[in-house]
Motif scaffolding. Structure first.
Motif, short mmCIF file in Angstrom:
data_model
loop_
_atom_site.label_atom_id
_atom_site.label_comp_id
_atom_site.label_asym_id
_atom_site.label_seq_id
_atom_site.Cartn_x
_atom_site.Cartn_y
_atom_site.Cartn_z
N THR A 9 0.98 -1.27 0.11
CA THR A 9 0.00 0.00 -0.01
C THR A 9 1.05 1.30 0.13
O THR A 9 2.21 1.16 0.23
CB THR A 9 -0.87 -0.23 1.33
OG1 THR A 9 0.08 0.28 2.40
CG2 THR A 9 -1.76 -1.21 1.29
N GLN A 10 0.16 2.41 -0.47
CA GLN A 10 1.17 3.64 -0.25
C GLN A 10 1.35 3.80 1.29
O GLN A 10 2.65 4.37 1.05
CB GLN A 10 0.17 4.75 -0.98
CG GLN A 10 -0.12 4.96 -2.30
CD GLN A 10 1.58 5.26 -2.80
OE1 GLN A 10 2.28 4.42 -3.46
NE2 GLN A 10 2.03 6.01 -2.53
N ASN A 11 0.77 3.53 2.24
CA ASN A 11 1.19 3.70 3.47
C ASN A 11 2.44 2.74 3.73
O ASN A 11 3.42 3.48 4.43
CB ASN A 11 -0.05 3.25 4.53
CG ASN A 11 -0.30 4.48 5.57
OD1 ASN A 11 0.25 5.43 5.38
ND2 ASN A 11 -1.09 4.05 6.57
N GLN A 12 2.42 1.68 3.48
CA GLN A 12 3.67 0.87 3.61
C GLN A 12 4.82 1.49 2.97
O GLN A 12 5.73 1.57 3.48
CB GLN A 12 3.46 -0.58 2.99
CG GLN A 12 2.44 -1.25 4.03
CD GLN A 12 2.07 -2.68 3.35
OE1 GLN A 12 1.52 -2.75 2.09
NE2 GLN A 12 2.36 -3.75 4.11
N ILE A 13 4.64 1.95 1.70
CA ILE A 13 5.66 2.46 0.86
C ILE A 13 6.18 3.86 1.70
O ILE A 13 7.53 3.84 1.69
CB ILE A 13 5.33 2.83 -0.75
CG1 ILE A 13 5.04 1.33 -1.25
CG2 ILE A 13 6.35 3.63 -1.54
CD1 ILE A 13 4.41 1.72 -2.61
N GLN A 14 5.44 4.49 1.94
CA GLN A 14 5.89 5.82 2.79
C GLN A 14 6.50 5.53 3.92
O GLN A 14 7.50 6.35 4.27
CB GLN A 14 4.64 6.81 3.10
CG GLN A 14 4.16 7.53 1.60
CD GLN A 14 5.01 8.08 0.76
OE1 GLN A 14 5.80 8.96 1.09
NE2 GLN A 14 5.25 7.56 -0.70
N SER A 15 5.90 4.62 4.66
CA SER A 15 6.77 4.42 5.93
C SER A 15 8.23 3.77 5.60
O SER A 15 9.02 4.06 6.40
CB SER A 15 5.93 3.08 6.65
OG SER A 15 4.71 3.71 7.10
N ALA A 16 8.31 2.76 4.69
CA ALA A 16 9.52 2.38 4.34
C ALA A 16 10.66 3.60 3.98
O ALA A 16 11.70 3.59 4.14
CB ALA A 16 9.39 1.47 3.31
N VAL A 42 9.83 -3.99 1.20
CA VAL A 42 9.35 -2.72 0.55
C VAL A 42 10.24 -1.98 -0.35
O VAL A 42 10.39 -1.56 -1.71
CB VAL A 42 8.56 -1.68 1.55
CG1 VAL A 42 7.92 -0.40 0.48
CG2 VAL A 42 7.19 -2.36 1.76
N LEU A 43 11.48 -1.72 0.28
CA LEU A 43 12.53 -0.86 -0.12
C LEU A 43 13.03 -1.60 -1.31
O LEU A 43 13.56 -1.15 -2.48
CB LEU A 43 13.54 -0.52 1.04
CG LEU A 43 13.17 0.49 1.86
CD1 LEU A 43 14.05 0.62 2.88
CD2 LEU A 43 12.71 1.81 1.37
N LEU A 44 13.38 -3.08 -1.06
CA LEU A 44 13.96 -3.84 -2.23
C LEU A 44 12.96 -3.96 -3.34
O LEU A 44 13.42 -3.94 -4.66
CB LEU A 44 14.31 -5.21 -1.86
CG LEU A 44 15.41 -5.37 -0.79
CD1 LEU A 44 15.56 -6.74 -0.29
CD2 LEU A 44 16.79 -4.72 -1.50
N ALA A 45 11.70 -4.04 -3.36
CA ALA A 45 10.52 -4.09 -4.24
C ALA A 45 10.69 -2.70 -4.96
O ALA A 45 10.58 -2.73 -6.27
CB ALA A 45 9.35 -4.33 -3.81
N LEU A 46 10.90 -1.63 -4.28
CA LEU A 46 11.03 -0.21 -5.04
C LEU A 46 12.12 -0.27 -6.05
O LEU A 46 11.99 0.15 -7.15
CB LEU A 46 11.07 0.75 -4.06
CG LEU A 46 9.61 1.24 -3.11
CD1 LEU A 46 10.18 2.45 -2.26
CD2 LEU A 46 8.92 2.09 -4.23
#
Length: 112
Positions: A9-16, A42-46
């Motif tokens: 989710t965007q929330n998970q992405i922003q937290s990471a 999440v960071l590795l997925a980005l």
């Protein structure tokens, strides 16, 4: 490990993306491996999805810290830098900021 950025989710992405070395230390002290692992994924997925330009030195330090700190407890492992870069994509877009940070020395020159 989930590598598809659409799994988050965007929330998970922003937290990471807000993660840094202090976050890693706090999670390590709390032994909160689940939160650490999900933020790291999440960071590795980005990075793997081509959005590595959103991942900075602070987030790379987050990824690096716990993995390398805990690895020292197990003898016979590969060097920290090799374990760290092994998790990054084998190929990367030219000019990808995260890859440059992780592999061109800027990351290792930063004091943690």
């Amino acid at each position: 490990m989930h590598l598809d950025i659409n799994d988050y989710t965007q929330n998970q992405i922003q937290s990471a993306l807000a993660a840094n070395i202090q976050t890693a230390i706090a999670l390590w002290e709390a032994r909160d491996w689940q939160t650490y692992r999900s933020m790291r994924d999440v960071l590795l997925a980005l990075i793997r999805s081509g959005r590595g330009d959103e991942v900075g030195i602070e987030q790379m330090q987050f990824i690096y810290f716990i993995g390398t700190y805990l690895r020292r407890r197990f003898p016979g492992q590969m060097p920290d830098w090799k374990a760290f870069t092994a998790e990054l994509p084998a190929s990367h877009p030219i000019g990808d900021k995260a890859w440059k940070i992780a592999t061109e020395g800027a990351f290792f020159e930063e004091e943690i």
